[in-house]
Write a protein that holds these residues in place. Structure first.
Motif, mmCIF file in Angstrom:
data_model
loop_
_atom_site.group_PDB
_atom_site.id
_atom_site.type_symbol
_atom_site.label_atom_id
_atom_site.label_comp_id
_atom_site.label_asym_id
_atom_site.label_seq_id
_atom_site.Cartn_x
_atom_site.Cartn_y
_atom_site.Cartn_z
ATOM 1 N N GLU A 117 136.393 51.129 40.170
ATOM 2 C CA GLU A 117 136.650 51.014 38.740
ATOM 3 C C GLU A 117 137.733 51.988 38.277
ATOM 4 N N GLY A 118 137.765 53.165 38.885
ATOM 5 C CA GLY A 118 138.745 54.168 38.469
ATOM 6 C C GLY A 118 139.985 54.231 39.332
ATOM 7 N N ARG A 177 140.042 49.217 36.171
ATOM 8 C CA ARG A 177 139.002 48.512 35.424
ATOM 9 C C ARG A 177 139.174 47.003 35.534
ATOM 10 N N TYR A 178 140.428 46.528 35.548
ATOM 11 C CA TYR A 178 140.660 45.088 35.630
ATOM 12 C C TYR A 178 140.477 44.569 37.057
ATOM 13 N N LEU A 206 133.517 45.559 31.534
ATOM 14 C CA LEU A 206 134.822 45.939 30.998
ATOM 15 C C LEU A 206 134.716 46.279 29.515
ATOM 16 N N THR A 224 137.957 45.070 38.774
ATOM 17 C CA THR A 224 136.556 44.640 38.889
ATOM 18 C C THR A 224 136.382 43.166 38.559
ATOM 19 N N GLN A 265 132.999 49.632 29.084
ATOM 20 C CA GLN A 265 133.606 50.699 29.882
ATOM 21 C C GLN A 265 132.707 51.130 31.050
ATOM 22 N N GLY A 266 132.076 50.140 31.680
ATOM 23 C CA GLY A 266 131.263 50.383 32.863
ATOM 24 C C GLY A 266 129.852 50.852 32.602
ATOM 25 N N TYR A 309 131.402 51.888 43.587
ATOM 26 C CA TYR A 309 131.875 51.026 42.501
ATOM 27 C C TYR A 309 132.678 51.832 41.483
ATOM 28 N N ARG A 310 132.221 53.051 41.181
ATOM 29 C CA ARG A 310 132.966 53.882 40.232
ATOM 30 C C ARG A 310 134.370 54.200 40.764
ATOM 31 N N GLN A 335 145.004 50.349 36.549
ATOM 32 C CA GLN A 335 144.468 49.006 36.353
ATOM 33 C C GLN A 335 143.135 48.815 37.077
#
Length: 465
Positions: free
Chosen positions: A71-72, A78-79, A311, A81, A314-315, A67-68, A76
């Motif tokens: 996310e990274g 983070r979005y 979001l 997710t 920040q996770g 998942y990290r 974009q």
């Protein structure tokens, strides 16, 4: 032939005369080959339970890491997710509802219901079996990969019970070991291996699971729990999850802050447990009707809400919450001011979505946040905040699960906080009592509502003595 002699009551008697029953019992044990084989089977399954829990742990950690990566991924990421979390949540719920509905939920209520002696074996297998355990591992790992705020420790209870109960088919009719004892041993072994806390696993079995005043072959059951824990220790080492708690001598100045932590965590934990129960039972409101009529769409909405919370933070709210909790205990936590509230909401919504979701580890994270928030509110320094964080962990876990003894022992073992044993015990007992004013024990209520095919609801039958 010389005989060993012992002086007894002023006279001399041979060792054979002292207690001939000792030799008879010893001879029976040596000749009881089938009993030794039964014990070996139980211990072999205990070792297998520990190994499967270790594999579950590694898979769950890999899922969180995955998942990290999502996310990274790129600027974009983070979005991304916002699509990833709802889509995977819907897929997991669809799979569970279609192929293994017995794996839904946290896992502990399923084991509690399966321990009902009146439940036929076929219906028990619907809740606890090796097949259900393997599906549970994949589904919970998928939830962590999705970024939901869930834990693997509660599901590990169902996994351990499902693996261990498989030993029954290899035991002789004369063994005297029934499915109840095996499920209790497997569930507790799962907790012991998941948290790396053998004592916590034993206490969990006695406090939360067994309904009998005694457990048949209790020594063998305890040996199985310890053996599963030793398998985890052999892989991960004899290290605590959160290191060694850096606590100086506790002073009376922490009495009021500690009391506030216990009261706040008790009320919050009771509210959390009540929300979980009400969410499953449903109310005559729009959300409950939506969940009942369109479960997959509702799960997508829950997944989107959890993604938005992630979001904003920040996770920090994604996953079980081990990293933020460890950072707080090490005095290095730099979390958003609303972290505790948002972690609370994310965990509740994740469970409300219907996917397999444990709340043990997220409860520890929420409790740690409560302790940290109280310390900040009262203007305490980092060193003074650390014991309050540990107290919050034990308090919220006790209030949520209704098991104060299990809660303070697990926290004590996880932070190596033997110096705080009395403080942790007092906070856990107080918060559990406060939570009882808000709700009944969560796992018992959830177990009573489980829709086992062909079985009458557990609440329609009187509780066992």
């Amino acid at each position: 032939m010389r005989l060993a002699r012992a002086r007894l009551h002023g006279g001399w008697r041979t060792a054979q005369d002292i207690d001939p029953e000792i030799w008879r019992n010893l001879r029976q044990e040596l000749l009881a080959g089938r009993q030794w084989l039964d014990r070996a089977v139980v211990l072999a399954y205990a070792a297998a339970t520990g190994a499967i829990v270790v594999a579950f742990t590694l898979l769950a950690e890999a899922a969180i890491h995955g998942y990290r990566l999502v996310e990274g991924w790129g600027p974009q990421g983070r979005y991304l997710t916002l699509l990833w979390t709802p889509a995977l949540t819907v897929a997991l719920l669809w799979w569970a509802r279609r192929y293994v509905p017995g794996a839904l939920g946290s896992g502990i209520p399923q084991v509690v219901r399966a321990l009902d002696d009146d439940l036929p074996p076929a219906q028990r297998a619907w809740l606890v079996s090796l097949r259900v355990s393997l599906h549970k591992i994949g589904l919970v790992s998928g939830g962590l990969l999705a970024g939901l705020s869930i834990g693997r420790e509660g599901p590990t209870v169902q996994v351990g019970a499902g693996v261990m109960v498989g030993a029954r088919r290899w035991l002789s009719p004369q063994s005297g070991i029934d499915a109840h004892d095996l499920m209790v041993a497997g569930a507790a072994a799962g907790i012991a291996a998941a948290f790396n806390t053998p004592l916590g696993g034993i206490v969990f079995a006695l406090e939360q699971l067994t309904r009998r005043r005694h457990i048949s072959h209790s020594a063998l059951v305890i040996a199985a729990i310890v053996l599963a824990g030793l398998v985890a220790v052999a892989v991960f080492g004899n290290a605590t999850y959160f290191g060694r708690l850096k606590v100086q001598a506790l002073s009376w100045s922490l009495l009021l802050p500690g009391l506030v932590v216990a009261l706040v965590a008790g009320l919050a934990g009771g509210l959390f447990a009540r929300l979980i129960v009400v969410s499953v039972r449903g109310l005559p409101d729009r959300f409950s009707r939506w969940r009942s009529s369109h479960p997959l769409r509702f799960a997508a909405g829950c997944g989107l809400a959890v993604a938005v919370i992630g979001l904003v933070t920040q996770g920090a709210t994604a996953g079980a919450g081990y990293a933020p909790t460890r950072a707080l205990l090490e005095g290095q936590g730099d979390l958003p001011g609303v972290y505790t509230l948002l972690k609370f909401c994310a965990t509740w919504i994740s469970a409300w979505s219907g996917v397999p979701a444990g709340v043990f580890a997220p409860s520890l994270a929420i409790g740690a946040g409560i302790g940290n928030d109280v310390a900040l509110f009262m203007g305490l320094g980092r060193e003074a905040a650390i014991p309050l964080i540990a107290m919050g962990m034990a308090s919220f876990l006790a209030a949520t699960t209704g098991g104060p003894i299990t809660a303070f022992i697990i926290v004590m073992e996880m932070v190596s906080g033997q110096a705080m044993v009395l403080s942790l015990m007092a906070c856990a007992l107080l918060s559990s009592g406060v939570a009882r004013l808000v709700t009944r024990p969560m796992y018992q209520e959830l177990a009573a509502m489980l829709p086992v095919p062909g079985a009458a609801p557990a609440r329609d039958r009187p509780d066992p003595p």
